[in-house]
Design an enzyme around this catalytic site. Structure first.
Site, PDB file in Angstrom:
ATOM      1  N   ASP A  29       0.827  -1.211   0.000  1.00 24.94           N
ATOM      2  CA  ASP A  29       0.000   0.000   0.000  1.00 24.94           C
ATOM      3  C   ASP A  29       0.861   1.261   0.000  1.00 24.94           C
ATOM      4  OD1 ASP A  29      -2.176  -1.659   0.099  1.00 24.94           O
ATOM      5  OD2 ASP A  29      -2.528  -1.398   2.243  1.00 24.94           O
ATOM      6  N   VAL A  31       3.818   1.510  -1.376  1.00 23.17           N
ATOM      7  CA  VAL A  31       4.330   1.628  -2.750  1.00 23.17           C
ATOM      8  C   VAL A  31       3.267   2.241  -3.650  1.00 23.17           C
ATOM      9  CG1 VAL A  31       5.162   0.336  -4.754  1.00 23.17           C
ATOM     10  CG2 VAL A  31       5.929  -0.298  -2.453  1.00 23.17           C
ATOM     11  N   THR A  32       2.027   1.798  -3.497  1.00 23.86           N
ATOM     12  CA  THR A  32       0.920   2.341  -4.288  1.00 23.86           C
ATOM     13  C   THR A  32       0.768   3.841  -4.056  1.00 23.86           C
ATOM     14  OG1 THR A  32      -0.269   0.240  -4.111  1.00 23.86           O
ATOM     15  CG2 THR A  32      -1.545   2.161  -4.748  1.00 23.86           C
ATOM     16  N   ASP A  66       2.815   0.576 -10.142  1.00 21.71           N
ATOM     17  CA  ASP A  66       1.560  -0.134 -10.411  1.00 21.71           C
ATOM     18  C   ASP A  66       1.801  -1.625 -10.633  1.00 21.71           C
ATOM     19  OD1 ASP A  66      -1.245   0.188 -10.624  1.00 21.71           O
ATOM     20  OD2 ASP A  66      -1.108  -0.166 -12.773  1.00 21.71           O
ATOM     21  N   ASP A  69       3.544  -3.075  -6.673  1.00 22.89           N
ATOM     22  CA  ASP A  69       2.694  -3.311  -5.505  1.00 22.89           C
ATOM     23  C   ASP A  69       1.903  -4.610  -5.612  1.00 22.89           C
ATOM     24  OD1 ASP A  69       0.977  -2.461  -7.488  1.00 22.89           O
ATOM     25  OD2 ASP A  69       0.257  -0.699  -6.425  1.00 22.89           O
ATOM     26  N   GLY A  70       1.375  -4.893  -6.792  1.00 18.88           N
ATOM     27  CA  GLY A  70       0.615  -6.124  -6.964  1.00 18.88           C
ATOM     28  C   GLY A  70       1.472  -7.357  -6.814  1.00 18.88           C
ATOM     29  N   ASP A  91      -5.261   4.724  -9.059  1.00 19.52           N
ATOM     30  CA  ASP A  91      -5.011   4.760 -10.502  1.00 19.52           C
ATOM     31  C   ASP A  91      -5.812   5.872 -11.160  1.00 19.52           C
ATOM     32  OD1 ASP A  91      -3.170   2.738 -10.555  1.00 19.52           O
ATOM     33  OD2 ASP A  91      -4.543   1.201 -11.320  1.00 19.52           O
TER      34      ASP A  91
END
Length: 207
Positions: A29, A31-32, A66, A69-70, A91
């Protein structure tokens, strides 16, 4: 289209950063959030001042968050859905900053109402594209189709913008914006069409 290269970026190019962040105990989170703030600052600070290539380089340093993080969430075995919600929500913020910042460039620097309008068309259609998929998922349909998903829109804007400024060949960005405006609009139509078809098939099968 570019989404099919995600595994290469996550598994090869960005893997050292993903592993480092996990070892340091950094949250996906975080990083996002940092990625969104970086992209938004870069677009809204550099583009309206006419510093286009500088803005693209700054944004590029953050835009890969993007993907990071995932991958971090999957690698650490994260189970809750908040990360996906936060990522999708931020996003939209980043997209608004990117194309909003470029729209301000055309309002304040290039003084072109036409290309300012195209930036806004891309921004709106990009938001509708994402909403259409989210609503389709909520209703139990699959709307992951289209010729201009988010990665395509980002690369399709950032790369031509960089070379347009460096080479002083602004036709590159102008053509890219026309293409993205058309492609984003077509993508919305594709998602509406595919959900309509699935809805009619569901209705027929339950009749």
């Amino acid at each position: 289209m570019l989404d099919r290269f995600k595994q290469f970026w996550q598994g090869v190019v960005l893997a050292p950063f993903i592993n480092l962040f996990i070892r340091l105990g950094i949250s996906p989170d975080a990083v996002t959030l940092v990625g969104t703030l970086g992209v938004s600052f870069g677009a809204l600070f550099f583009f309206p001042r006419g510093m286009v290539w500088e803005g693209v380089l700054f944004i590029t340093a953050f835009v890969f968050s993007d993907l990071v993080d995932g991958a971090m969430a999957r690698k650490t075995g994260r189970k809750d859905d908040f990360g996906a919600f936060l990522d999708s929500t931020l996003d939209r913020v980043a997209d608004g900053a990117l194309f909003g910042g470029l729209a301000l460039y055309f309002a304040w620097q290039a003084e072109s109402r036409l290309y300012l309008s195209l930036c806004l068309v891309i921004l709106v259609m990009g938001a509708v594209t994402s909403y259409a998929r989210a609503k389709a998922d909520h209703l139990g349909y699959d709307a992951k189709v289209g010729i201009a998903e988010r990665p395509d829109r980002l690369v399709g804007m950032l790369v031509p913008a960089f070379f347009a400024d460096v080479l002083d060949l602004w036709i590159l960005l102008h053509v890219a914006l026309w293409a993205l405006a058309v492609a984003a609009t077509v993508t919305v139509g594709q998602r509406i069409w595919v959900v309509r078809r699935q809805a009619l098939e569901r209705a027929a099968s339950s009749a």
